[in-house]
Structures are given as structure tokens and as C-alpha cells.
Motif scaffolding. Structure first.
Motif, PDB file in Angstrom:
ATOM      1  N   ASP A 236      45.969  42.496  37.432  1.00 50.32           N
ATOM      2  CA  ASP A 236      45.770  42.223  38.818  1.00 50.32           C
ATOM      3  C   ASP A 236      46.600  40.964  39.151  1.00 50.32           C
ATOM      4  OD1 ASP A 236      43.638  43.981  38.973  1.00 50.32           O
ATOM      5  OD2 ASP A 236      41.952  42.296  38.970  1.00 50.32           O
TER       6      ASP A 236
ATOM      7  N   LEU B  34      32.973  42.883  36.546  1.00 47.64           N
ATOM      8  CA  LEU B  34      32.845  42.625  34.902  1.00 47.64           C
ATOM      9  C   LEU B  34      32.917  41.322  34.553  1.00 47.64           C
ATOM     10  CD1 LEU B  34      32.812  44.175  32.262  1.00 47.64           C
ATOM     11  CD2 LEU B  34      35.345  44.084  32.035  1.00 47.64           C
TER      12      LEU B  34
ATOM     13  N   SER C  39      40.976  41.245  41.076  1.00 50.74           N
ATOM     14  CA  SER C  39      40.318  42.402  41.830  1.00 50.74           C
ATOM     15  C   SER C  39      38.699  42.294  41.749  1.00 50.74           C
ATOM     16  CB  SER C  39      40.693  43.776  41.216  1.00 50.74           C
ATOM     17  OG  SER C  39      40.054  43.925  39.861  1.00 50.74           O
TER      18      SER C  39
ATOM     19  N   GLU D 295      36.877  44.693  40.608  1.00 54.76           N
ATOM     20  CA  GLU D 295      36.541  44.985  39.145  1.00 54.76           C
ATOM     21  C   GLU D 295      36.606  44.109  38.161  1.00 54.76           C
ATOM     22  OE1 GLU D 295      37.874  48.625  36.168  1.00 54.76           O
ATOM     23  OE2 GLU D 295      39.278  48.230  37.858  1.00 54.76           O
ATOM     24  N   TYR D 296      37.486  43.073  38.518  1.00 57.85           N
ATOM     25  CA  TYR D 296      37.470  42.008  37.569  1.00 57.85           C
ATOM     26  C   TYR D 296      36.456  41.010  37.739  1.00 57.85           C
ATOM     27  CZ  TYR D 296      38.536  37.685  35.113  1.00 57.85           C
ATOM     28  OH  TYR D 296      38.575  36.504  34.298  1.00 57.85           O
TER      29      TYR D 296
ATOM     30  N   LEU E  62      42.313  43.514  32.692  1.00 56.71           N
ATOM     31  CA  LEU E  62      42.264  43.487  34.169  1.00 56.71           C
ATOM     32  C   LEU E  62      42.738  42.381  35.179  1.00 56.71           C
ATOM     33  CD1 LEU E  62      38.439  44.750  34.596  1.00 56.71           C
ATOM     34  CD2 LEU E  62      40.501  45.924  35.268  1.00 56.71           C
TER      35      LEU E  62
END
Length: 159
Positions: free
Chosen positions: A117, A131, A125, A127-128, A113
Motif C-alpha cells: 500500500d 486486518l 488500504s 484491506e490493511y 499489505l
């Protein structure tokens, strides 16, 4: 002066060294990632891949030594029924599962990721971030488990 060292003391020292080598690094991970993100986020893919390799090699092999030495010591002391020994075995298995089953694979995903990114000067991001937050929380849990286990084992809690 002759110094006498008992074999059990050597095994205990090996056991403690393996705990420090295998699990001590887990205590540093949240700090390393936080610093890496602040200093230069472009290094995050490398950092996460390094963490994944350390978990796969150092943590896993260190865990094997911890368990083997622990079995030997518990056997010699006839202490398998002692709470602190049972706690130690459960903690070692749990930490092995957390490290190999959760943290290792997630570090690989974080590397992917971050690489995606940051390609072309982008930013990390959501999402990163999500997580990374989950991994930090699980790492914190693992750290608490390591420290609690050191306390339980050194105090022989429940004996």
C-alpha cells in the motif's frame, strides 16, 4: 548474614520472568502500532515484521519456560487440581495458540499489505485497516487474558 533461597522460589522467579518476557510485549503491541501509524506509517512494514519475529522467538520460547516452570511448581505444591493452576495451563496454551497461530502470521500479512500500500507514497488500504483492526482486537483479548491470569495466579483464586 547468610541469605537462604529456596529452589522453589528460584523456579517461581523464573516462571514470573518468563511470563513478563513472553507476554508483557503483547500488552505493548497495540500502542506501538498506533504510534507507528501516527508518527511515520512508512515504518509499519518493519514494525509488523519485528512483531512477527518477536512472537516467533520470544513469546514461543518464553511460553515453554512458563509451562515447564509451572509444571515443576504445581508438582512440588501438589496443586495440579487447584483452579488457579488449571487456569494457568489453559491460559498459557490459549496464549500460545493466539500468538503463534493467529498473531504471528497476521503480522506477516500486515507487513506485506503495508509494503504494497505504501509503495510509491500510497496510503494504507481498507484491506490493511480491516486486518489491523482484527489483529488489534485479538491482541486486546490476549492482553486481557494475560492480566486475568496474573490475577488468578497471584490470588490463588479457587483454592
Amino acid at each position: 548474614m547468610i541469605i537462604a533461597i529456596k529452589f522453589n522460589d528460584v523456579i517461581l522467579a523464573v516462571h514470573i520472568m518468563a511470563v513478563v518476557a513472553a507476554f508483557g510485549v503483547l500488552l505493548a503491541y497495540p500502542l506501538l502500532v498506533g504510534l507507528g501509524r501516527r508518527i511515520d506509517p512508512r515504518g509499519l512494514p518493519f514494525l509488523h515484521r519485528t512483531q512477527q519475529q518477536v512472537i516467533g522467538r520470544l513469546v514461543t520460547s518464553g511460553l515453554v519456560v512458563v509451562i515447564i516452570a509451572g509444571i515443576y511448581l504445581a508438582s512440588e505444591l501438589k496443586a495440579f487440581s487447584a483452579f488457579y493452576v488449571q487456569w494457568g495451563f489453559v491460559a498459557a496454551i490459549a496464549l500460545g495458540g493466539i500468538a503463534s497461530g493467529y498473531l504471528g502470521p497476521r503480522e506477516g500479512r500486515l507487513a506485506e499489505l503495508a509494503e504494497r500500500d505504501l509503495a510509491g507514497g500510497g496510503t494504507l488500504s481498507a484491506e490493511y485497516d480491516a486486518l489491523s483492526h482484527q489483529v488489534r482486537a485479538v491482541s486486546a483479548l490476549a492482553s486481557v487474558l494475560v492480566l486475568a491470569t496474573v490475577f488468578v495466579m497471584t490470588t490463588h483464586l479457587g483454592m
